[in-house]
Structure formats: C-alpha cells, structure tokens
Enzyme design. Structure first.
Site, mmCIF file in Angstrom:
data_model
loop_
_atom_site.group_PDB
_atom_site.id
_atom_site.type_symbol
_atom_site.label_atom_id
_atom_site.label_comp_id
_atom_site.label_asym_id
_atom_site.label_seq_id
_atom_site.Cartn_x
_atom_site.Cartn_y
_atom_site.Cartn_z
ATOM 1 N N TYR A 6 3.660 5.505 4.911
ATOM 2 C CA TYR A 6 2.810 5.230 3.491
ATOM 3 C C TYR A 6 2.147 6.604 4.110
ATOM 4 O O TYR A 6 1.093 6.808 4.438
ATOM 5 C CB TYR A 6 2.387 4.439 3.183
ATOM 6 N N THR A 29 1.025 -1.391 0.203
ATOM 7 C CA THR A 29 0.085 0.336 0.037
ATOM 8 C C THR A 29 1.291 1.254 -0.230
ATOM 9 O O THR A 29 0.022 2.025 0.742
ATOM 10 C CB THR A 29 -1.026 -0.267 1.417
ATOM 11 N N TRP A 30 2.014 0.983 -0.584
ATOM 12 C CA TRP A 30 2.635 2.509 -0.727
ATOM 13 C C TRP A 30 2.814 3.768 -1.629
ATOM 14 O O TRP A 30 1.883 2.953 -2.638
ATOM 15 C CB TRP A 30 4.397 1.831 -0.852
ATOM 16 N N ASP A 53 -0.229 -4.864 3.788
ATOM 17 C CA ASP A 53 1.219 -4.372 4.181
ATOM 18 C C ASP A 53 1.611 -2.955 4.258
ATOM 19 O O ASP A 53 0.862 -2.433 2.627
ATOM 20 C CB ASP A 53 2.228 -4.721 3.097
ATOM 21 N N TYR A 81 9.146 -7.691 -0.984
ATOM 22 C CA TYR A 81 8.169 -6.021 -1.135
ATOM 23 C C TYR A 81 9.475 -6.600 -2.579
ATOM 24 O O TYR A 81 10.182 -6.235 -2.874
ATOM 25 C CB TYR A 81 8.822 -5.064 -0.245
HETATM 26 N N1 LIG Z 1 9.631 -2.183 4.109
HETATM 27 C C1 LIG Z 1 9.571 -1.817 3.683
HETATM 28 O O1 LIG Z 1 10.998 -1.279 3.802
HETATM 29 C C2 LIG Z 1 9.253 -1.128 2.182
HETATM 30 C C3 LIG Z 1 9.710 -1.313 1.316
HETATM 31 C C4 LIG Z 1 9.517 -0.290 -0.311
HETATM 32 C C5 LIG Z 1 7.660 -0.968 -0.716
HETATM 33 N N2 LIG Z 1 7.093 -1.990 0.824
HETATM 34 C C6 LIG Z 1 5.835 -2.524 0.453
HETATM 35 O O2 LIG Z 1 6.212 -3.502 -0.191
HETATM 36 C C7 LIG Z 1 4.671 -3.022 -1.490
HETATM 37 C C8 LIG Z 1 5.064 -3.445 -3.054
HETATM 38 O O3 LIG Z 1 6.503 -2.171 -3.260
HETATM 39 P P1 LIG Z 1 6.300 -1.146 -4.193
HETATM 40 O O4 LIG Z 1 5.165 -1.001 -4.032
HETATM 41 O O5 LIG Z 1 7.331 -0.950 -3.871
HETATM 42 O O6 LIG Z 1 6.197 -1.635 -5.473
HETATM 43 P P2 LIG Z 1 5.867 -2.892 -6.705
HETATM 44 O O7 LIG Z 1 4.715 -3.821 -6.195
HETATM 45 O O8 LIG Z 1 7.314 -3.239 -6.954
HETATM 46 O O9 LIG Z 1 5.155 -1.681 -8.054
HETATM 47 C C9 LIG Z 1 4.612 -1.278 -8.227
HETATM 48 C C10 LIG Z 1 4.042 -0.995 -9.019
HETATM 49 O O10 LIG Z 1 4.243 -1.758 -10.444
HETATM 50 C C11 LIG Z 1 2.840 -1.673 -10.843
HETATM 51 N N3 LIG Z 1 1.807 -2.699 -10.955
HETATM 52 C C12 LIG Z 1 1.718 -3.445 -10.169
HETATM 53 N N4 LIG Z 1 1.413 -4.821 -10.746
HETATM 54 C C13 LIG Z 1 1.103 -4.801 -12.149
HETATM 55 C C14 LIG Z 1 0.522 -5.402 -13.505
HETATM 56 N N5 LIG Z 1 0.629 -6.195 -13.174
HETATM 57 N N6 LIG Z 1 1.332 -4.699 -15.007
HETATM 58 C C15 LIG Z 1 1.736 -3.721 -14.578
HETATM 59 N N7 LIG Z 1 2.411 -2.650 -13.793
HETATM 60 C C16 LIG Z 1 1.456 -3.479 -12.062
HETATM 61 C C17 LIG Z 1 1.839 -1.505 -10.120
HETATM 62 O O11 LIG Z 1 0.949 0.149 -10.377
HETATM 63 P P3 LIG Z 1 -0.617 0.205 -10.686
HETATM 64 O O12 LIG Z 1 -1.300 0.209 -8.852
HETATM 65 O O13 LIG Z 1 -0.775 0.977 -11.650
HETATM 66 O O14 LIG Z 1 -0.747 -1.550 -11.339
HETATM 67 C C18 LIG Z 1 3.310 -0.226 -9.322
HETATM 68 O O15 LIG Z 1 3.512 1.411 -10.442
HETATM 69 C C19 LIG Z 1 4.521 -1.559 -1.412
HETATM 70 O O16 LIG Z 1 2.959 -1.099 -1.633
HETATM 71 C C20 LIG Z 1 5.225 -1.436 0.321
HETATM 72 O O17 LIG Z 1 3.836 -2.265 1.461
HETATM 73 C C21 LIG Z 1 7.694 -1.932 1.919
#
Ligand SMILES: NC(=O)c1ccc[n+]([C@@H]2O[C@H](COP(=O)([O-])OP(=O)(O)OC[C@H]3O[C@@H](n4cnc5c(N)ncnc54)[C@H](OP(=O)(O)O)[C@@H]3O)[C@@H](O)[C@H]2O)c1
Length: 287
Positions: free
Chosen positions: A59, A24-25, A54, A198
C-alpha cells in the site's frame, strides 16, 4: 481500554473484537490535509473499539504502514492488532525477514499480530511457511496467514509442514462477491482459520460493485444507507472480520452504526434473490 462496550463482538485471532477492522489501502499517499484526516480516522476507530488495522507493504509502497505507525504511537500497543502483508515475490525466508524488518520500522512497532502472504506467487508454499515460522519463533510476529487463497491453495497449504499453523485467510467478500461462502468459509471454520473479508463496499469509488437498484430500495426501507446495509450484511453471521476503509469521520460513524443493524429472514431472502448464495465452486474473486 477505550471502546464501546455495546459493540457486537466476534472472536478474531483468539481475541474478542468488533467484527469490523480498518482498511488502509490508498492511505498515506495524499497531502497534509488528507494525511490529517486519515490519522484522525484511525484515532476515531481505536477510540471506539475498532482495534484491528489491516495494511501491507504494497500500500503506497510503505506509505500506508508509515501513516499507521504515526497514527498509533499514542495508543497502547496491546490494545490493537496490526495485520500486514508481504509481496509474493518476497516470500522466501530471507526476503520475508527483510520485508518484515522494513514493515516493523515503518509501523514503529516491534511485532505484528498477523503477517500474511498477500497473494500466491511462485515460491513453494513450504518455503514461505518455513520463513514465517522462523519470524514467529523469533517473536517478530504473533501469527501468520494468507490472502487471496482459493480452496485448492488452502488444501495445498494444509499439506505442507506447519501449513495448518495458518490462522487467517483474507479474501474479497461483499454482497456481490460471495463465492467464498460455498467451500472456503466452511473449510476455514473446520480448520480454525479465521476469515477476513476485504472491500465490503467494492473498493475505492466502489468501482468493483455494480449494485442492482433494488438494493437502494431495501436500504431505504430499513432507514439505513447502502453502505451500512452492505457492511451489516458482510458481518451478519458473526464469522467474518470485515475491513472497510474510510478516512472520513462521518463515514466511520455511519459504519459503526452498521454494527447494530440486524436482518429479518425475509430481508435476507430478498437480498439472496438479487445476489444468490453460491451453489457450486466458482473461481475466487479478487481485487
Ligand atoms: N488482501 C487483499 O488483497 C486486499 C485487497 C483489497 C483491499 N484489502 C484491504 O481491505 C480494505 C478495504 O477495502 P478497499 O479499501 O478496497 O475498499 P472498501 O472498504 O470496500 O471501500 C472503500 C471506499 O468506500 C468509501 N466509504 C467507506 N465508508 C463509507 C461510507 N460509510 N459512506 C460512503 N463511502 C464510504 C471510502 O471513502 P472514504 O475514505 O471517503 O470514506 C472508499 O472510497 C483495504 O483498505 C485493504 O486494507 C485487501
């Protein structure tokens, strides 16, 4: 419980669950239209057996938690798990309690399933663990964990009183960032600490993922998208809960299909040839 019985499952936090959750970032920060899509996306996930969400106080400085609170109100709380995280500069017992109260209010719930130290700061781990044990005993969280911990952080955690009550470590994990496979994943298995991976797609606009062009060809040969390949790869060994973020129903549908994708040994070898398995300890990748 609503869900798809055919979904691949892992045991995460002692519960059978799909190997993907919902990130949900950057949600909850947009206009009425994007908010609507983000809520629909969480509903879609919960209605399709994706039941770990998550989030973090970081966020949108609470905006993501507020949106998750809104989106989950019509669902039975015992059917899904919420992970939230506190800032390292809120890692003393007093500040943990204060942060947690605010998170619970925003999330409109009276407990978190998992509460994580988002990354390491200056507070001694023993103090943080004692604060987490307090809120666990008080019933505000079921369990606690950490995030962005490398091997030395994990070993230090194990050495403080109650440190091994940690049940989760959440780190960056995708095809291009697989250093955790060398010693962190084995350490966590040995100590029964679940692994959350993540940014399977390299985060927003995939800016942390510069994929070699051959990966596109491999996906095309398998008749899957690159995103599906990346997600299926992250969960291939049934030992990772990957938490992609999407606010698009069609992307979510694509991501669910990744749960049905298997790799042949040859395909895995080919992927390894472009992004090799780690052969030594490397500094932890973080976003
Ligand atoms: N613990 C930590 O320090 C930490 C750090 C970073 C992230 N996180 C957690 O991990 C989660 C996921 O990581 P993230 O948000 O950094 O990035 P991610 O999940 O690697 O990528 C998200 C991006 O991918 C796109 N996307 C998702 N599914 C897709 C698909 N099937 N086809 C094309 N594009 C797609 C999304 O756009 P759309 O929304 O348009 O689909 C968004 O722009 C975060 O939201 C957060 O909850 C934790």
């Amino acid at each position: 419980m609503a869900g798809d019985d055919h979904l691949k499952q892992i045991t995460f936090h002692n519960q059978k669950t799909a190997p993907i959750g919902m990130g949900t970032w950057r949600v909850g920060e947009g206009n009425a239209e994007t908010t609507k899509q983000e809520i629909e996306s969480i509903h879609y996930g919960l209605n399709h057996g994706i039941n770990v969400i998550d989030t973090a106080e970081m966020y949108g400085e609470g905006l993501a938690e507020t949106l998750v609170g809104k989106a989950t109100q019509s669902f039975d709380r015992s059917d899904f798990q919420i992970i939230s995280k506190f800032y390292p500069y809120h890692a003393t017992p007093k500040l943990i309690k204060a942060s947690l109260e605010k998170s619970l209010n925003r999330l409109q719930t009276d407990y978190l399933d998992l509460y994580l130290l988002h990354w390491r700061g200056n507070t001694p781990l023993a103090e943080t663990v004692s604060g987490l044990e307090d809120v666990k005993k008080a019933g505000y969280i079921k369990d606690w964990g950490v995030s962005n911990f490398d091997l030395s952080d994990l070993n230090e955690l194990a050495s403080v009183p109650d440190g091994l009550n940690c049940v989760v470590n959440e780190n960056l994990y995708n095809l291009t960032s697989r250093g955790v496979e060398y010693s962190i994943l084995p350490w966590q298995k040995k100590h029964n600490v679940d692994f959350v991976g993540y940014s399977p797609f390299g985060s927003d606009k995939n800016e942390f993922l510069k994929l070699k062009p051959e990966i596109k060809d491999i996906a095309a040969q398998k008749h899957v998208t690159v995103f599906q390949l990346l997600l299926a790869w992250a969960i291939r060994n049934n030992d990772v809960l990957s938490i992609p973020k999407t606010s698009s129903l069609s992307h979510f549908e694509d991501n669910l299909k990744a749960l049905e994708i298997e790799f042949t040994p040859d395909e895995l070898d080919l992927l390894d040839s472009y992004y090799p398995k780690p052969t030594h300890e490397t500094p932890l990748d973080v976003i």
